[in-house]
Design a protein around this motif. Structure first.
Motif, PDB file in Angstrom:
ATOM      1  N   THR A 182      -8.192  54.951  14.038  1.00 35.15           N
ATOM      2  CA  THR A 182      -7.742  55.736  14.913  1.00 35.15           C
ATOM      3  C   THR A 182      -8.210  57.138  14.590  1.00 35.15           C
ATOM      4  O   THR A 182      -8.016  57.915  15.592  1.00 35.15           O
ATOM      5  N   ARG A 183      -8.734  57.491  13.584  1.00 32.09           N
ATOM      6  CA  ARG A 183      -8.911  58.824  13.418  1.00 32.09           C
ATOM      7  C   ARG A 183     -10.474  59.222  13.850  1.00 32.09           C
ATOM      8  O   ARG A 183     -11.553  58.633  13.235  1.00 32.09           O
ATOM      9  N   LEU A 184     -10.541  59.952  14.824  1.00 28.58           N
ATOM     10  CA  LEU A 184     -11.975  60.320  15.421  1.00 28.58           C
ATOM     11  C   LEU A 184     -12.705  61.391  14.487  1.00 28.58           C
ATOM     12  O   LEU A 184     -12.355  62.343  14.297  1.00 28.58           O
ATOM     13  N   VAL A 185     -13.810  60.857  13.781  1.00 30.64           N
ATOM     14  CA  VAL A 185     -14.540  61.605  12.618  1.00 30.64           C
ATOM     15  C   VAL A 185     -15.879  62.027  13.093  1.00 30.64           C
ATOM     16  O   VAL A 185     -16.509  62.930  12.290  1.00 30.64           O
ATOM     17  N   HIS A 186     -16.491  61.394  14.278  1.00 31.10           N
ATOM     18  CA  HIS A 186     -17.969  61.838  14.571  1.00 31.10           C
ATOM     19  C   HIS A 186     -18.188  61.517  16.134  1.00 31.10           C
ATOM     20  O   HIS A 186     -17.725  60.591  16.641  1.00 31.10           O
ATOM     21  N   ILE A 187     -18.754  62.681  16.687  1.00 27.71           N
ATOM     22  CA  ILE A 187     -19.081  62.447  18.372  1.00 27.71           C
ATOM     23  C   ILE A 187     -20.461  62.899  18.625  1.00 27.71           C
ATOM     24  O   ILE A 187     -20.946  63.817  17.919  1.00 27.71           O
TER      25      ILE A 187
ATOM     26  N   LYS B 155     -26.085  48.834  13.263  1.00 30.80           N
ATOM     27  CA  LYS B 155     -27.066  48.295  12.187  1.00 30.80           C
ATOM     28  C   LYS B 155     -26.958  48.882  11.389  1.00 30.80           C
ATOM     29  O   LYS B 155     -27.766  48.688  10.320  1.00 30.80           O
ATOM     30  N   TRP B 156     -26.908  50.289  11.130  1.00 26.50           N
ATOM     31  CA  TRP B 156     -27.028  51.153   9.958  1.00 26.50           C
ATOM     32  C   TRP B 156     -26.038  50.571   8.721  1.00 26.50           C
ATOM     33  O   TRP B 156     -25.103  50.044   8.772  1.00 26.50           O
ATOM     34  N   LYS B 157     -26.677  50.986   7.509  1.00 23.39           N
ATOM     35  CA  LYS B 157     -26.177  50.743   6.422  1.00 23.39           C
ATOM     36  C   LYS B 157     -24.688  51.478   6.184  1.00 23.39           C
ATOM     37  O   LYS B 157     -24.690  52.762   6.447  1.00 23.39           O
TER      38      LYS B 157
ATOM     39  N   LEU C  60     -21.537  56.830   6.415  1.00 19.06           N
ATOM     40  CA  LEU C  60     -20.668  57.816   5.424  1.00 19.06           C
ATOM     41  C   LEU C  60     -21.152  59.101   5.429  1.00 19.06           C
ATOM     42  O   LEU C  60     -20.815  60.243   5.721  1.00 19.06           O
ATOM     43  N   ARG C  61     -22.786  59.212   5.282  1.00 20.30           N
ATOM     44  CA  ARG C  61     -23.448  60.446   5.104  1.00 20.30           C
ATOM     45  C   ARG C  61     -23.506  61.088   6.451  1.00 20.30           C
ATOM     46  O   ARG C  61     -23.123  62.382   6.478  1.00 20.30           O
ATOM     47  N   LEU C  62     -23.600  60.435   7.650  1.00 14.38           N
ATOM     48  CA  LEU C  62     -23.576  60.941   9.031  1.00 14.38           C
ATOM     49  C   LEU C  62     -22.429  61.746   9.260  1.00 14.38           C
ATOM     50  O   LEU C  62     -22.154  62.784   9.659  1.00 14.38           O
ATOM     51  N   ILE C  63     -21.210  61.102   8.853  1.00 15.12           N
ATOM     52  CA  ILE C  63     -19.764  61.669   9.163  1.00 15.12           C
ATOM     53  C   ILE C  63     -19.717  62.881   8.042  1.00 15.12           C
ATOM     54  O   ILE C  63     -19.041  63.911   8.824  1.00 15.12           O
ATOM     55  N   GLU C  64     -20.191  62.682   6.714  1.00 20.08           N
ATOM     56  CA  GLU C  64     -19.834  63.971   6.068  1.00 20.08           C
ATOM     57  C   GLU C  64     -20.627  65.129   6.423  1.00 20.08           C
ATOM     58  O   GLU C  64     -20.394  66.229   6.180  1.00 20.08           O
TER      59      GLU C  64
ATOM     60  N   TRP D 129     -13.408  65.143   7.028  1.00 15.30           N
ATOM     61  CA  TRP D 129     -12.982  63.950   7.840  1.00 15.30           C
ATOM     62  C   TRP D 129     -11.723  64.187   8.704  1.00 15.30           C
ATOM     63  O   TRP D 129     -10.788  63.382   8.816  1.00 15.30           O
ATOM     64  N   ASP D 130     -11.968  65.529   9.436  1.00 13.01           N
ATOM     65  CA  ASP D 130     -10.755  66.075   9.949  1.00 13.01           C
ATOM     66  C   ASP D 130     -10.584  65.032  11.425  1.00 13.01           C
ATOM     67  O   ASP D 130     -11.676  64.648  11.710  1.00 13.01           O
ATOM     68  N   ASP D 131      -9.429  64.956  12.014  1.00 11.07           N
ATOM     69  CA  ASP D 131      -9.523  64.108  13.111  1.00 11.07           C
ATOM     70  C   ASP D 131     -10.031  65.079  14.295  1.00 11.07           C
ATOM     71  O   ASP D 131      -9.340  66.082  14.397  1.00 11.07           O
ATOM     72  N   LEU D 132     -10.817  64.649  14.876  1.00 13.41           N
ATOM     73  CA  LEU D 132     -11.586  65.571  15.949  1.00 13.41           C
ATOM     74  C   LEU D 132     -10.705  65.475  17.475  1.00 13.41           C
ATOM     75  O   LEU D 132     -11.343  66.229  18.412  1.00 13.41           O
TER      76      LEU D 132
END
Length: 97
Positions: free
Chosen positions: A48-53, A71-73, A78-82, A88-91
């Motif tokens: 439920t945590r929104l981490v990327h938009i 399809k990404w590994k 994880l790198r995209l989110i970072e 990893w704040d909830d957006l």
């Protein structure tokens, strides 16, 4: 006014279970996930945590991006989110509802 579509990534926690989706009403969709109405997967694994938009003006672009990300590994996701949300704040609270 043109419609905006969003591709989003939810996480259960930092480096936890991920879910990728696309929607034309991000706030409502995330609210649904949080209340157990978004999908069985997010309900089962408490994702439920929104981490990327990512916003899009064309629904076809949003759908293509969603499919590509799925399809990404895992490491790439994880790198995209970072890169966009290093803590990893909830957006969800940053959305204009």
């Amino acid at each position: 006014m043109p419609r905006t579509y969003h591709v989003y990534i939810l996480a259960s926690q930092r480096n936890g279970t991920l879910y990728i989706g696309a929607t034309n009403n991000l706030a409502a969709r995330i609210f649904a996930h949080r209340n157990g109405n978004g999908s069985g997967f997010t309900r089962k694994y408490r994702v439920t945590r929104l981490v990327h938009i990512e916003p899009f003006t064309d629904v076809r672009d949003a759908i293509a991006r969603e499919k590509a990300l799925k399809k990404w590994k895992r490491g790439w996701k994880l790198r995209l989110i970072e890169e966009s949300d290093p803590n990893w704040d909830d957006l969800f609270d940053t959305l204009n509802r």
